[in-house]
Design an enzyme around this catalytic site. Structure first.
Site, mmCIF file in Angstrom:
data_model
loop_
_atom_site.group_PDB
_atom_site.id
_atom_site.type_symbol
_atom_site.label_atom_id
_atom_site.label_comp_id
_atom_site.label_asym_id
_atom_site.label_seq_id
_atom_site.Cartn_x
_atom_site.Cartn_y
_atom_site.Cartn_z
ATOM 1 N N GLN A 139 2.991 10.125 1.036
ATOM 2 C CA GLN A 139 4.295 9.447 1.122
ATOM 3 C C GLN A 139 5.197 9.787 -0.059
ATOM 4 O O GLN A 139 6.401 9.579 0.009
ATOM 5 C CB GLN A 139 4.107 7.922 1.209
ATOM 6 C CG GLN A 139 3.461 7.478 2.520
ATOM 7 C CD GLN A 139 3.328 5.966 2.586
ATOM 8 O OE1 GLN A 139 2.368 5.409 2.077
ATOM 9 N NE2 GLN A 139 4.302 5.304 3.189
ATOM 10 N N CYS A 158 5.706 0.017 7.277
ATOM 11 C CA CYS A 158 5.348 1.170 6.460
ATOM 12 C C CYS A 158 6.554 1.536 5.597
ATOM 13 O O CYS A 158 7.685 1.542 6.091
ATOM 14 C CB CYS A 158 4.983 2.346 7.366
ATOM 15 S SG CYS A 158 4.529 3.826 6.467
ATOM 16 N N LEU A 159 6.315 1.856 4.331
ATOM 17 C CA LEU A 159 7.424 2.194 3.439
ATOM 18 C C LEU A 159 8.121 3.488 3.881
ATOM 19 O O LEU A 159 9.266 3.717 3.521
ATOM 20 C CB LEU A 159 6.935 2.319 1.992
ATOM 21 C CG LEU A 159 6.443 1.005 1.351
ATOM 22 C CD1 LEU A 159 5.907 1.259 -0.047
ATOM 23 C CD2 LEU A 159 7.540 -0.049 1.324
ATOM 24 N N GLY A 194 0.836 -1.191 0.000
ATOM 25 C CA GLY A 194 0.000 0.000 0.000
ATOM 26 C C GLY A 194 0.872 1.242 0.000
ATOM 27 O O GLY A 194 2.012 1.207 0.480
ATOM 28 N N HIS A 201 -2.752 7.600 6.727
ATOM 29 C CA HIS A 201 -1.732 8.473 6.116
ATOM 30 C C HIS A 201 -2.362 9.762 5.588
ATOM 31 O O HIS A 201 -1.745 10.827 5.652
ATOM 32 C CB HIS A 201 -1.058 7.768 4.934
ATOM 33 C CG HIS A 201 0.119 6.914 5.301
ATOM 34 N ND1 HIS A 201 1.241 7.421 5.906
ATOM 35 C CD2 HIS A 201 0.361 5.587 5.119
ATOM 36 C CE1 HIS A 201 2.118 6.436 6.097
ATOM 37 N NE2 HIS A 201 1.607 5.307 5.627
ATOM 38 N N HIS A 207 -4.665 1.566 7.376
ATOM 39 C CA HIS A 207 -3.315 2.141 7.518
ATOM 40 C C HIS A 207 -3.115 3.269 6.494
ATOM 41 O O HIS A 207 -2.607 4.343 6.829
ATOM 42 C CB HIS A 207 -2.298 1.009 7.324
ATOM 43 C CG HIS A 207 -0.859 1.415 7.284
ATOM 44 N ND1 HIS A 207 0.086 0.914 8.149
ATOM 45 C CD2 HIS A 207 -0.177 2.263 6.453
ATOM 46 C CE1 HIS A 207 1.259 1.439 7.868
ATOM 47 N NE2 HIS A 207 1.134 2.261 6.839
ATOM 48 N N GLU A 208 -3.548 3.019 5.239
ATOM 49 C CA GLU A 208 -3.336 4.029 4.185
ATOM 50 C C GLU A 208 -4.242 5.243 4.369
ATOM 51 O O GLU A 208 -3.819 6.374 4.138
ATOM 52 C CB GLU A 208 -3.545 3.410 2.797
ATOM 53 C CG GLU A 208 -2.635 2.230 2.460
ATOM 54 C CD GLU A 208 -1.154 2.487 2.715
ATOM 55 O OE1 GLU A 208 -0.719 3.645 2.624
ATOM 56 O OE2 GLU A 208 -0.440 1.517 3.032
#
Ligand code: NI
Length: 173
Positions: free
Chosen positions: A51, A95-96, A46, A141, A137-138
């Site tokens: 991000q 997380c990226l 994701g 963000h 989660h996304e």
């Protein structure tokens, strides 16, 4: 398609509430394509627009993990959770923007989400399992919230310090 640079925590842009997408055009399509390519390349399941420093309510995901399974890329614009289950589940999240750090986070096991697709059409779907965790989660963000915000302060500070060190090392090389 272009690989975009993924912001690493701590970064003020990862703490901001993003603006709704109002214009559905080729630029938006290009951003979504770039986000998918960047997510698959990372690799991740994701990625949310902030991000890559795009401060709009847009996310991509694909939680198909099996090696030979058909990819299932999804683009969600202006997503909104319209129902959450009382039942919860716990996943070891990463997380990226917080590379190589994982922690268990408890969230509703299922959520129903409403969003707009790239053609401007409204879509609704209920997500379970990893898809449910990922979409929550996304969406977090898009509201400037990271999974480490669910952790105890001490653990969060430890991870943040590790990321500050990582960023210093990245800046040097
Ligand atoms: Ni993330």
């Amino acid at each position: 398609m272009t690989l975009r640079n993924i912001l690493i925590h701590p970064d003020p842009r990862l703490k901001k509430i993003t603006a709704p997408v109002a214009v559905f055009n080729d630029d938006l399509r290009r951003i979504a394509d770039d986000m998918l390519e960047t997510m698959y390349d990372a690799p991740g399941i994701g990625l949310a627009a902030p991000q890559i420093a795009v401060m709009s309510r847009l996310l991509v995901m694909d939680c198909v993990k099996e090696e030979n399974a058909t990819p299932q890329p999804m683009v969600l614009i202006n997503p909104e959770i319209i129902w959450s289950s009382d039942e919860t589940s716990v996943y070891d999240e990463g997380c990226l923007s917080i590379p190589d750090q994982y922690a268990e986070v408890e969230r509703p096991a299922s959520v129903k989400v409403k969003w707009t697709d790239l053609d401007g059409k409204e879509v609704q779907e209920t997500f379970d399992g990893l898809w449910s965790t990922c979409v929550q989660h996304e969406i977090d963000h898009l509201d400037g919230k990271l999974f480490i915000d669910y952790l105890k302060p001490l653990r969060r500070q430890m991870i943040t310090r590790k990321m500050q060190k990582l960023k210093r090392e990245m800046a040097r090389s």
